[in-house]
Scaffold this active site. Structure first.
Site, PDB file in Angstrom:
ATOM      1  N   ASP A  28      20.842  51.569  22.398  1.00  0.00           N
ATOM      2  CA  ASP A  28      20.021  51.481  21.190  1.00  0.00           C
ATOM      3  C   ASP A  28      19.838  49.998  20.892  1.00  0.00           C
ATOM      4  O   ASP A  28      20.726  49.351  20.333  1.00  0.00           O
ATOM      5  CB  ASP A  28      20.714  52.198  20.027  1.00  0.00           C
ATOM      6  CG  ASP A  28      19.961  52.057  18.714  1.00  0.00           C
ATOM      7  OD1 ASP A  28      18.816  51.543  18.731  1.00  0.00           O
ATOM      8  OD2 ASP A  28      20.507  52.452  17.666  1.00  0.00           O
ATOM      9  N   LYS A  33      13.696  41.829  17.254  1.00  0.00           N
ATOM     10  CA  LYS A  33      12.905  42.977  17.718  1.00  0.00           C
ATOM     11  C   LYS A  33      11.542  43.025  17.030  1.00  0.00           C
ATOM     12  O   LYS A  33      10.567  43.517  17.586  1.00  0.00           O
ATOM     13  CB  LYS A  33      13.692  44.254  17.452  1.00  0.00           C
ATOM     14  CG  LYS A  33      13.055  45.541  17.934  1.00  0.00           C
ATOM     15  CD  LYS A  33      14.051  46.669  17.705  1.00  0.00           C
ATOM     16  CE  LYS A  33      13.471  48.015  18.028  1.00  0.00           C
ATOM     17  NZ  LYS A  33      14.470  49.087  17.796  1.00  0.00           N
ATOM     18  N   GLU A  84      13.157  56.322  19.781  1.00  0.00           N
ATOM     19  CA  GLU A  84      14.408  56.445  19.033  1.00  0.00           C
ATOM     20  C   GLU A  84      14.559  57.808  18.339  1.00  0.00           C
ATOM     21  O   GLU A  84      15.630  58.422  18.420  1.00  0.00           O
ATOM     22  CB  GLU A  84      14.507  55.292  18.029  1.00  0.00           C
ATOM     23  CG  GLU A  84      14.724  53.943  18.708  1.00  0.00           C
ATOM     24  CD  GLU A  84      14.455  52.767  17.795  1.00  0.00           C
ATOM     25  OE1 GLU A  84      14.094  53.001  16.620  1.00  0.00           O
ATOM     26  OE2 GLU A  84      14.580  51.623  18.260  1.00  0.00           O
ATOM     27  N   ASP A 136      13.870  58.179  10.703  1.00  0.00           N
ATOM     28  CA  ASP A 136      14.616  57.046  11.252  1.00  0.00           C
ATOM     29  C   ASP A 136      14.249  55.772  10.492  1.00  0.00           C
ATOM     30  O   ASP A 136      13.198  55.177  10.721  1.00  0.00           O
ATOM     31  CB  ASP A 136      14.284  56.900  12.738  1.00  0.00           C
ATOM     32  CG  ASP A 136      15.072  55.772  13.402  1.00  0.00           C
ATOM     33  OD1 ASP A 136      15.822  55.074  12.700  1.00  0.00           O
ATOM     34  OD2 ASP A 136      14.932  55.595  14.627  1.00  0.00           O
TER      35      ASP A 136
END
Length: 627
Positions: free
Chosen positions: A25, A87, A186, A208
């Site tokens: 992850d 990210k 994800e 999420d």
């Protein structure tokens, strides 16, 4: 005589030789690596027993950068050299990243390929290189724990990552020396974890809310098959934004007009700590004397924090509503899975439960569930488990197509199509004698080229000269399991072929990504009218072009002066109308011109038949048709 080595299908010839597979992850705030151990997926700790690796890289000193908690500790002293939430910068250009960079006090330059680069004490660093350092650290942790080199890794990405961001993630993994089995959305990874552990069937919403991105996916689980019905979200919304809201509140309460980069990083850290403590406490005290000398402690109540957070939570629920609409469902899903550390905020859990009218599932640690699901999928893909244990069907988030005449978009792969997928469609030429075709690849939900995102262009050459409409060109779109696209065009009579692997130019802003679906709903009526107008214009121009060519060849021989004058007048009227926005009038005049030219077309056909039969006897014809 040689002996065959016999093994069960999908299993290692030697049962004890299990390949080392990991799920990673790669998070905005924190990253984790997990693997199957003793039949269960578990997150792997470092040498100190810590499971979570902060997604932070520090380049303040020459040599190997610091990664994780050590790097995070230097964020206040070296804010420009400590890359946090990197990210958010993956696959983005300088203009897109300007707001995030200003907030984090980074120094940016444009790289050769358009992606942003950070200016640090150790030189320029790309988001790919920084992400590779994080992945390299996780790889070392996994190899130390598992006792050898990694045979395969599944790396998770937000569902709304576009092709550029997915490719950048793969590049980072390659740079880190990781053999990537596939990229996995994800929310889908979380569904894998819950689907196997809880043996759930039905429709599941995966909510999420991570550190830097929000994703919502609607999935159907049935007999081990995971099918993603629809995805949505916001690539610029996450726990970092909750931290920023608290940090801005602290700054306003202190009356600080401007903070230094180091001070702002320290205030951010206090804001994050306050947010986390408010998940368990009714109010918290925030000490700031070491950041702003003489500043008294501030008290932040949970109610005040929830007022700051409520607009951001509402943004996530709007995305949930759009995703449900795409899936053709109402809010009555069977289960809601919570993913990401920010889902620990009580307001988030309450709002999500109220929206879906169902208590969310929190059985698996929301920080670990994505890595756990990725590890399960990696174990299957590397061959440690029999094939067929799990079938995972993912989808593309936005439609893919090409430009056609009139500036229209012809969608070849609709959004929410299951991947991997291969779709083909036949096209033809517009002009007589056309020997080349320009293929313009687009992504989006709108009807006109100007309203969609341009991904790539390439040319197909070597088409034999033919009349318009005679060539047959097959355009094939192939999307692999990682969501990466290859487009090819083949002229079927000659075998001439051209193709491109789409690595789109950087520069699509997060607001554009998040707004593309919303715009398609808001402008549906206008887009339908615009497409109708463009189609009528194309039909009109095609008729004019073909009629003009026919008149040049046979007009004098087959038409008298009155007939020619009538056709010329009707053609002039149609040309004048083609510049207008009156689709109905263009259609009416095109049909009128078509009726006027019918007699001329019939005469041309009769003449062609006579010419073809000239000098051929009836006996010869009878011989050709008699079986």
């Amino acid at each position: 005589m040689a002996l065959l080595q016999i093994a069960e299908p999908g299993q290692s010839p030697l049962p004890h030789q299990v390949k080392r597979a990991v799920g990673i992850d790669l998070g905005t705030t924190n990253s984790l690596v997990a693997s199957m151990r003793g039949g269960r997926a578990a997150v792997l700790p470092d040498e100190h027993g810590a499971l979570i690796l902060p997604s932070v890289v520090n380049y303040s000193e020459p040599g190997a950068p610091l990664v994780g908690a050590q790097a995070l500790a230097l964020a206040g002293q070296h804010p420009a050299d400590t890359l946090v939430s990197v990210k958010r910068f993956m696959g983005r250009g300088r203009e897109d990243a300007r707001e995030d960079a200003a907030r984090a006090h980074y120094r940016l330059v444009e790289g050769e390929e358009g992606m942003v680069r950070f200016v640090t004490g150790s030189g320029e660093v790309s988001p790919v290189e920084a992400s590779a350092e994080i992945l390299r650290s996780l790889r070392a942790r996994a190899e130390s724990t598992l006792g050898g080199a990694i045979d395969g890794a599944v790396i998770t990405v937000p569902a709304y990552f576009d092709d550029a961001q997915r490719q950048a993630t793969k590049d980072a993994a390659t740079l880190a020396g990781l053999p990537v089995l596939r990229l996995l959305n994800e929310p889908t990874a979380a569904a894998v974890a819950y689907g196997l552990d809880s043996a759930q069937e039905g429709v599941i919403a995966v909510y999420d809310l991570g550190g830097g991105t929000f994703d919502i996916s609607i999935l159907r689980l049935r007999r081990g098959v995971f099918e993603v019905l629809a995805t949505g979200g916001d690539t610029a919304l996450g726990g970092d934004d909750l931290d920023a809201a608290v940090a801005n509140w602290i700054t306003a309460q202190c009356g600080a007009a401007e903070l230094s980069p180091g001070q702002y990083r320290q205030v951010q850290a206090r804001a994050r700590d306050a947010k986390e403590r408010l998940s368990q406490q009714a109010s918290v005290s925030i000490e700031l004397d070491d950041v702003l000398p003489g500043q008294a402690p501030l008290t932040l109540a949970r109610e005040a924090f929830e007022e700051l957070a409520r607009p951001l939570v509402k943004r996530t629920l709007r995305a949930c509503r759009r995703c449900l609409r795409d899936a053709g469902l109402d809010a009555a899903v069977d289960n809601v899975v919570m993913v990401g550390g920010s889902t620990r905020v009580p307001l988030v859990r309450e709002a999500v439960g109220e929206f879906f009218a169902r208590e969310p599932l929190i059985d698996i640690d929301p920080d670990q569930v994505v890595a756990v699901g990725a590890a399960i999928q990696a174990d299957i893909l590397v061959g440690n488990r029999p094939e067929g244990d799990l079938l995972l069907l993912d989808v593309i988030p936005l439609s893919l197509g090409i430009e056609t005449m009139g500036g229209l978009v012809e969608k070849i792969v609709p959004r929410n199509t299951t991947i991997p997928v291969s779709r083909a469609q036949d096209f033809t030429t517009y002009k007589d004698g056309q020997t080349a075709l320009a293929v313009h690849i687009l992504q989006g939900e709108r009807e006109l080229v100007d309203d969609c995102r341009s991904l790539a262009r390439f040319e197909l050459r070597g088409i034999p000269p033919m009349v318009a409409g005679a060539a047959r060109i097959r355009v094939t779109f192939q999307v692999d399991a990682d969501g990466l696209l290859n487009v090819s065009a083949l002229e079927e009579s000659t075998g001439a072929e051209a193709s491109v692997t789409v690595k789109p130019s950087f520069g699509l802003s997060d607001e554009e990504i998040a707004g593309m679906l919303q715009a398609s709903f808001e402008h549906a009526g206008d887009d339908k009218e615009a497409r109708h107008l463009a189609e009528q214009r194309v039909a009109g121009w095609q008729l004019l072009d073909s009629l003009q060519a026919a008149l040049g060849a046979d007009g004098e021989a087959l038409l008298d002066s009155d007939e020619r004058a009538a056709l010329d007048a009707a053609m002039s009227d149609l040309r004048d109308l083609l510049d207008s926005d009156d689709a109905a009038a263009i259609k009416s005049q095109t049909e009128r011109l078509g009726r006027l030219s019918e007699a001329f077309a019939a005469r041309r056909m009769d003449r062609s038949i006579r010419d073809a039969l000239s000098g051929v006897s009836l006996d010869e014809l009878d011989d050709e048709v008699t079986p």
